[in-house]
Design a protein around this motif. Sequence first.
Motif, short mmCIF file in Angstrom:
data_model
loop_
_atom_site.label_atom_id
_atom_site.label_comp_id
_atom_site.label_asym_id
_atom_site.label_seq_id
_atom_site.Cartn_x
_atom_site.Cartn_y
_atom_site.Cartn_z
N ASP A 129 0.90 -1.28 0.05
CA ASP A 129 -0.01 0.10 -0.14
C ASP A 129 0.87 1.27 0.09
OD1 ASP A 129 -1.88 -1.92 0.37
OD2 ASP A 129 -2.63 -1.20 2.33
N ASN A 130 0.37 2.18 -0.65
CA ASN A 130 1.00 3.63 -0.61
C ASN A 130 2.42 3.51 -0.99
OD1 ASN A 130 -1.60 4.60 0.75
ND2 ASN A 130 -0.64 3.79 2.69
N LYS A 159 0.56 6.48 -3.42
CA LYS A 159 0.75 7.48 -2.18
C LYS A 159 -0.68 8.40 -2.01
CE LYS A 159 5.78 6.89 -1.42
NZ LYS A 159 6.98 7.60 -1.38
N PRO A 160 -0.88 8.75 -0.74
CA PRO A 160 -1.72 9.79 -0.50
C PRO A 160 -0.91 11.15 -1.06
CG PRO A 160 -1.53 8.70 1.75
CD PRO A 160 -0.57 7.94 0.53
N LYS A 247 -5.33 10.56 -4.88
CA LYS A 247 -5.76 9.94 -3.83
C LYS A 247 -5.31 10.97 -2.54
CE LYS A 247 -4.39 5.83 -1.10
NZ LYS A 247 -3.53 4.60 -1.14
#
Length: 248
Positions: A129-130, A159-160, A247
């Motif tokens: 994730d991310n 990634k955020p 995101k």
Amino acid sequence: MEAKDTTHFGYKEVPTAEKAKHVAEVFHSVAGKYDLMNDLMSLGIHRFWKHFTIMNSGVRRGATVLDIAGGTGDLTRQFSKLVGDTGKVVLADINASMLNVGRDRLTDDGIVGNIEYVQANAEALPFPDNSFNCITIAFGLRNVTDKDKALASMFRVLKPGGQLMVLEFSKPAEWMAPIYDAYSFKILPQLGKIFTGDEDSYRYLAESIRMHPDQETLKQMMTDVGFERCEYHNMTAGIVSLHRGYKF
């Protein structure tokens, strides 16, 4: 929701479990002449479409980039220069033949050091994730069996603050449609036959474009899996669109 037993492969219906195999056969067939055919089919305009994508990526030195369906490495080549020796670009493709052509081409040109090559299915990306600041998929999403699942997988590994960019054939303007149809179904397969000896793969290409979601539908699909500030930019009278989503 239950998975469908069949899905489209161009205009044909095939068992869902077999679509990836059929797509693989197409790209195994055309891998060696892929770049030549891109130039012939688009009169070289595909280079502008890809350049526009790179320029709108916001990718900077030190970034991590995932180039899905990266094929022969056109985008990876440019991202490698942008991220520098402190960044990383992962060229991912489900098709081993395309991945090998891309790796050989970039290596022969001395572009090494910050690129990784991964054979991967967009529906189940093998990354934590991310992981990435930017994800691109250029002319690959229409070949994916479950596009919603693939978009969700991309959202997970972004990634955020990161951006997804989908460069893909789309629905052309009304005035362009009859010209484009005539070119796609009459001229394009003949180009494939002459230059690659493979008429059927380029007929599939034309059909797969027609079966791909239009601009607004794809924008909504991206929103539905969690992307925000989704938008698209039409190029060449809508023959191609660049979709973008973030995101947060």
